[in-house]
Design a protein around this motif. Structure first.
Motif, PDB file in Angstrom:
ATOM      1  N   HIS A  16     -10.102  25.572  38.121  1.00 47.41           N
ATOM      2  CA  HIS A  16      -9.483  24.395  37.510  1.00 47.41           C
ATOM      3  C   HIS A  16     -10.208  24.032  36.205  1.00 47.41           C
TER       4      HIS A  16
ATOM      5  N   ASN B   3      -6.893  25.412  52.148  1.00 48.57           N
ATOM      6  CA  ASN B   3      -6.284  24.578  53.196  1.00 48.57           C
ATOM      7  C   ASN B   3      -6.192  25.330  54.516  1.00 48.57           C
TER       8      ASN B   3
ATOM      9  N   LYS C 139       0.903  29.418  33.418  1.00 49.81           N
ATOM     10  CA  LYS C 139       1.647  29.833  34.612  1.00 49.81           C
ATOM     11  C   LYS C 139       0.740  30.621  35.555  1.00 49.81           C
TER      12      LYS C 139
ATOM     13  N   THR D  49      -1.867  28.333  37.083  1.00 53.55           N
ATOM     14  CA  THR D  49      -1.248  27.456  38.075  1.00 53.55           C
ATOM     15  C   THR D  49      -1.000  28.222  39.377  1.00 53.55           C
ATOM     16  N   ALA D  50      -0.508  29.453  39.252  1.00 50.81           N
ATOM     17  CA  ALA D  50      -0.279  30.272  40.440  1.00 50.81           C
ATOM     18  C   ALA D  50      -1.603  30.571  41.150  1.00 50.81           C
ATOM     19  N   GLU D  51      -2.619  30.882  40.355  1.00 54.84           N
ATOM     20  CA  GLU D  51      -3.943  31.164  40.922  1.00 54.84           C
ATOM     21  C   GLU D  51      -4.492  29.926  41.633  1.00 54.84           C
ATOM     22  N   LEU D  52      -4.323  28.790  41.015  1.00 50.52           N
ATOM     23  CA  LEU D  52      -4.785  27.540  41.596  1.00 50.52           C
ATOM     24  C   LEU D  52      -4.042  27.232  42.897  1.00 50.52           C
ATOM     25  N   ALA D  53      -2.736  27.407  42.897  1.00 51.84           N
ATOM     26  CA  ALA D  53      -1.935  27.153  44.101  1.00 51.84           C
ATOM     27  C   ALA D  53      -2.367  28.089  45.234  1.00 51.84           C
ATOM     28  N   HIS D  54      -2.595  29.345  44.890  1.00 51.46           N
ATOM     29  CA  HIS D  54      -3.029  30.315  45.895  1.00 51.46           C
ATOM     30  C   HIS D  54      -4.394  29.933  46.470  1.00 51.46           C
TER      31      HIS D  54
ATOM     32  N   LYS E   5      -5.732  26.931  46.542  1.00 51.62           N
ATOM     33  CA  LYS E   5      -5.579  25.721  47.352  1.00 51.62           C
ATOM     34  C   LYS E   5      -5.007  26.078  48.731  1.00 51.62           C
ATOM     35  N   GLN E   6      -4.020  26.938  48.720  1.00 53.09           N
ATOM     36  CA  GLN E   6      -3.382  27.353  49.967  1.00 53.09           C
ATOM     37  C   GLN E   6      -4.401  28.026  50.883  1.00 53.09           C
TER      38      GLN E   6
END
Length: 143
Positions: A118, A90, A76, A79-84, A86-87
């Motif tokens: 990742h 971007n 979890k 995943t949160a770190e990865l989403a952050h 990526k955001q």
């Protein structure tokens, strides 16, 4: 007189045989007692080993459950770190038109961090999966 001597001789033999039989009976009782004690000792050892095995199995089961929880929490967080990441990447990429060279480097570093994050996530998942498999194998072996 000869008949009397034969009878006395037979009585002595009979008494001797009776004494031998009594000694054999005592010996058999002693052997049976030793055998019973050895059997009880083996039963106790087997019971103790069985209980230790059950305790080990319970311990390993708890460890596996804790490991599953840790994997879920870590997944979890990753995943949160990865989403952050990526955001953020971007967002920076949309602003690349007017970025300075320094900012281009920062974007490249963020992308590298994202890739490392990742890779770390995949490596961690693989390590934890291997550890769970090892613990499962250990539980199976204990059973």
């Amino acid at each position: 007189q000869a008949a009397h001597d034969v009878v006395e001789k037979d009585e002595r033999k009979f008494k001797e045989q009776k004494a031998v039989i009594a000694k054999l009976q005592v010996g058999m009782q002693q052997v049976k007692a030793v055998g019973d004690a050895a059997l009880k000792s083996v039963e106790n050892k087997v019971h103790k080993m069985s209980m230790e095995s059950k305790d080990r199995e319970r311990f390993l089961t708890v460890q596996i459950q804790q490991l599953h929880s840790a994997i879920k929490k870590q997944a979890k967080a990753l995943t949160a770190e990865l989403a952050h990441a990526k955001q953020r990447a971007n967002l920076l990429q949309t602003q690349m038109g007017d970025l300075t060279k320094h900012e281009h480097t920062e974007v490249a570093n963020l992308k590298a961090d994202l890739s490392r994050s990742h890779d770390h996530e995949e490596k961690t998942k693989d390590e934890l999966t291997t550890r769970i498999s090892d613990l499962h194998a250990s539980v199976q072996k204990e059973q």
